[in-house]
Write a protein that holds these residues in place. Structure first.
Motif, PDB file in Angstrom:
ATOM      1  N   ASN A   1      68.451  49.808  89.866  1.00  0.00           N
ATOM      2  CA  ASN A   1      68.524  51.264  89.765  1.00  0.00           C
ATOM      3  C   ASN A   1      67.130  51.893  89.659  1.00  0.00           C
ATOM      4  O   ASN A   1      66.868  52.700  88.763  1.00  0.00           O
ATOM      5  CB  ASN A   1      69.421  51.670  88.584  1.00  0.00           C
ATOM      6  N   GLN A   2      66.237  51.481  90.568  1.00  0.00           N
ATOM      7  CA  GLN A   2      64.869  51.980  90.572  1.00  0.00           C
ATOM      8  C   GLN A   2      64.626  52.978  91.701  1.00  0.00           C
ATOM      9  O   GLN A   2      63.491  53.225  92.075  1.00  0.00           O
ATOM     10  CB  GLN A   2      63.869  50.826  90.698  1.00  0.00           C
ATOM     11  N   SER A   3      65.684  53.535  92.235  1.00  0.00           N
ATOM     12  CA  SER A   3      65.509  54.521  93.308  1.00  0.00           C
ATOM     13  C   SER A   3      64.838  55.766  92.741  1.00  0.00           C
ATOM     14  O   SER A   3      65.231  56.252  91.673  1.00  0.00           O
ATOM     15  CB  SER A   3      66.858  54.894  93.918  1.00  0.00           C
ATOM     16  N   THR A   4      63.829  56.242  93.449  1.00  0.00           N
ATOM     17  CA  THR A   4      63.115  57.452  93.028  1.00  0.00           C
ATOM     18  C   THR A   4      62.941  58.357  94.244  1.00  0.00           C
ATOM     19  O   THR A   4      62.941  57.868  95.383  1.00  0.00           O
ATOM     20  CB  THR A   4      61.713  57.122  92.467  1.00  0.00           C
ATOM     21  N   PRO A   5      62.754  59.647  94.032  1.00  0.00           N
ATOM     22  CA  PRO A   5      62.469  60.540  95.162  1.00  0.00           C
ATOM     23  C   PRO A   5      61.203  60.107  95.913  1.00  0.00           C
ATOM     24  O   PRO A   5      61.160  60.141  97.143  1.00  0.00           O
ATOM     25  CB  PRO A   5      62.283  61.906  94.507  1.00  0.00           C
ATOM     26  N   PHE A   6      60.180  59.671  95.166  1.00  0.00           N
ATOM     27  CA  PHE A   6      58.939  59.208  95.797  1.00  0.00           C
ATOM     28  C   PHE A   6      59.209  58.004  96.688  1.00  0.00           C
ATOM     29  O   PHE A   6      58.739  57.935  97.824  1.00  0.00           O
ATOM     30  CB  PHE A   6      57.911  58.858  94.709  1.00  0.00           C
ATOM     31  N   GLY A   7      59.995  57.058  96.201  1.00  0.00           N
ATOM     32  CA  GLY A   7      60.332  55.878  96.990  1.00  0.00           C
ATOM     33  C   GLY A   7      61.180  56.216  98.204  1.00  0.00           C
ATOM     34  O   GLY A   7      60.985  55.657  99.287  1.00  0.00           O
TER      35      GLY A   7
END
Length: 187
Positions: free
Chosen positions: A55-61
């Motif tokens: 659960n490391q999804s980020t907008p930057f990624g």
């Protein structure tokens, strides 16, 4: 900064390394070019896996990952167009890079309309990416004149990727067509 984002940034940092090693005048430059691209391909898979699993999804990624992918593939194809120097190579390379530009613009436009999911990545896109990665690794490793069979394998998988590229572009455009068609009945 998540691990997934660090892997994506690593992929971007590998681009100048790929260019530098590709042009170095030593016998193993082809091997190390293919190795660098392979590492980039592995980080492409790994960052997505890690982002989903932990659960490391980020907008930057979400922004940077497709940019890193497209940059690495485009740079590798440009390098290979130079050494292959033929329309037989340039045509699928242009199809692949051109499709990426069209679909990126389409996704951005659909996102502005709040319909980004309409043009989400499909299973065709995953197969296309696999063919692309295989072809680029093989063609980086086996420069023209080194091994005719491996060069043929590289071309076959590159053409397979180009055909899947066109197919997936048609699928995306078809999904977005109701928004692209100015004559639709509900407006």
């Amino acid at each position: 900064m998540t691990i997934a984002n660090q892997l994506t940034l690593l992929r971007i940092l590998l681009i100048p390394a790929l260019i530098l090693v590709f042009y170095l005048p030593f016998k193993l430059s082809a091997f190390f070019s293919a190795l660098i691209f392979s590492l980039a391909a592995i980080t492409d898979w790994a960052d997505g896996y890690i982002a989903r699993k932990y659960n490391q999804s980020t907008p930057f990624g979400a922004f940077l990952d497709p940019v890193a992918d497209k940059l690495m593939v485009a740079v590798a194809l440009v390098l290979l167009v130079e050494v292959h120097g033929s329309s037989w190579f340039a045509i699928p390379a242009v199809v692949i890079v051109g499709r990426e530009i069209v679909i990126s613009a389409l996704r951005e436009w659909m996102a502005e309309l709040g319909k980004r999911a309409t043009v989400a990545v499909s299973s065709i896109g995953k197969i296309k990416t696999t063919c692309q990665m295989i072809s680029i690794i093989v063609l980086l490793l086996f420069r023209p004149g080194v091994n005719v069979y491996m060069t043929a394998l590289g071309y076959i998988t590159l053409y397979g990727a180009a055909l899947l590229t066109l197919w997936s572009m048609v699928v995306y455009l078809k999904a977005a067509w109701p928004e692209l068609n100015p004559n639709k009945s509900d407006h």
